[in-house]
Design a protein around this motif. Structure first.
Motif, PDB file in Angstrom:
ATOM      1  N   GLU A  71       0.818  -1.209   0.000  1.00 16.63           N
ATOM      2  CA  GLU A  71       0.000   0.000   0.000  1.00 16.63           C
ATOM      3  C   GLU A  71       0.855   1.263   0.000  1.00 16.63           C
ATOM      4  N   TYR A  72       1.858   1.316   0.874  1.00 17.14           N
ATOM      5  CA  TYR A  72       2.669   2.537   0.972  1.00 17.14           C
ATOM      6  C   TYR A  72       3.536   2.767  -0.260  1.00 17.14           C
ATOM      7  N   VAL A  76      -0.064   4.863  -2.566  1.00 14.72           N
ATOM      8  CA  VAL A  76       0.461   6.187  -2.195  1.00 14.72           C
ATOM      9  C   VAL A  76       1.124   6.884  -3.380  1.00 14.72           C
ATOM     10  N   GLY A 131       3.879  11.641  -3.078  1.00 19.90           N
ATOM     11  CA  GLY A 131       2.686  10.808  -3.122  1.00 19.90           C
ATOM     12  C   GLY A 131       1.711  11.277  -2.063  1.00 19.90           C
ATOM     13  N   VAL A 133      -1.064   9.745   1.031  1.00 17.58           N
ATOM     14  CA  VAL A 133      -1.551   8.622   1.842  1.00 17.58           C
ATOM     15  C   VAL A 133      -3.037   8.858   2.116  1.00 17.58           C
ATOM     16  N   ALA A 148       8.100   7.750   3.085  1.00 18.10           N
ATOM     17  CA  ALA A 148       7.492   6.419   3.033  1.00 18.10           C
ATOM     18  C   ALA A 148       8.500   5.340   3.402  1.00 18.10           C
TER      19      ALA A 148
END
Length: 212
Positions: A71-72, A76, A131, A133, A148
């Motif tokens: 996900e990160y 993101v 990015g 979140v 990140a």
């Protein structure tokens, strides 16, 4: 003390941005490898069963951390991992519990693919790439790859520490990785445990003071 994570630190007053990214990526790899090592050699039951009152399991920790990485380093940076991830909005522990119909081997293969996707994002982007979140609020939701990486290093090392303790309690296995245990050689562990307990008892007695 030698660096158990890998190569020697860079000896320079001015660090290039590519060196910074490489260093951070190396430390993330170290945490990931240490965490992944803690599930090696386990069967379905020991990998999945609860080892704490709050339901932590070794596979749960490994799977959760890989999902976080997907996900990160995916959503993101608008590079979504191409496979489904657990719906933690519907079930906040979904990424900690792998369904029984997914075999241990298949779960670990998914983990490896999630980390490979994260590695590809890290390799493709500059350290200052930006990015967002979605699950963070306000200005802090805007992050760079640098942020990140730091976040996921902290996440992965925290859970690697959890896994260290769980695996040692499960079957006595200890150490950072097969190639670097980070444990002193030639230790008499029974004597060391006895020493720790002697010190604890002596400190407790000193704190209480003499009895009448």
């Amino acid at each position: 003390m030698p660096d158990p994570i890998g190569s020697d630190p860079v000896k320079s007053d001015t660090l290039r941005t590519d060196t910074v990214k490489d260093d951070l990526h190396r430390y993330l790899h170290g945490a990931r490898d240490a965490l992944r090592f803690k599930i090696d050699g386990l069967g379905e039951l020991d990998a999945r069963r609860s080892l704490t009152p709050t339901g932590l399991s070794l596979l749960g920790l490994v799977h959760h951390t890989a999902v976080c990485a997907a996900e990160y380093f995916g959503v993101v940076f608008d590079r979504p991992f191409p496979e489904p991830t657990p719906d933690v909005d519907a079930d906040p522990h979904a990424d900690f519990v792998v369904p029984p119909e997914v075999s241990l081997d298949d779960a670990l293969a998914y983990v490896d693919r999630a980390w490979a996707h994260a590695d590809a994002t890290i390799a493709a982007l500059a350290i200052d790439a930006e990015g967002a979140v979605p699950w963070w609020s306000g200005p802090r939701a805007r992050v760079t790859l640098h942020q990140a990486l730091v976040h996921m290093i902290a996440e992965a090392h925290r859970h690697a520490g959890h896994a260290d303790v769980l695996r040692e309690g499960l079957d006595g296995s200890a150490g950072l990785r097969p190639d670097s245990t980070n444990l002193p050689e030639g230790m008499d562990w029974d004597e060391h445990v006895a020493r720790v307990d002697r010190v604890a008892n002596a400190a407790a007695a000193r704190a209480v003071g003499p009895t009448a």
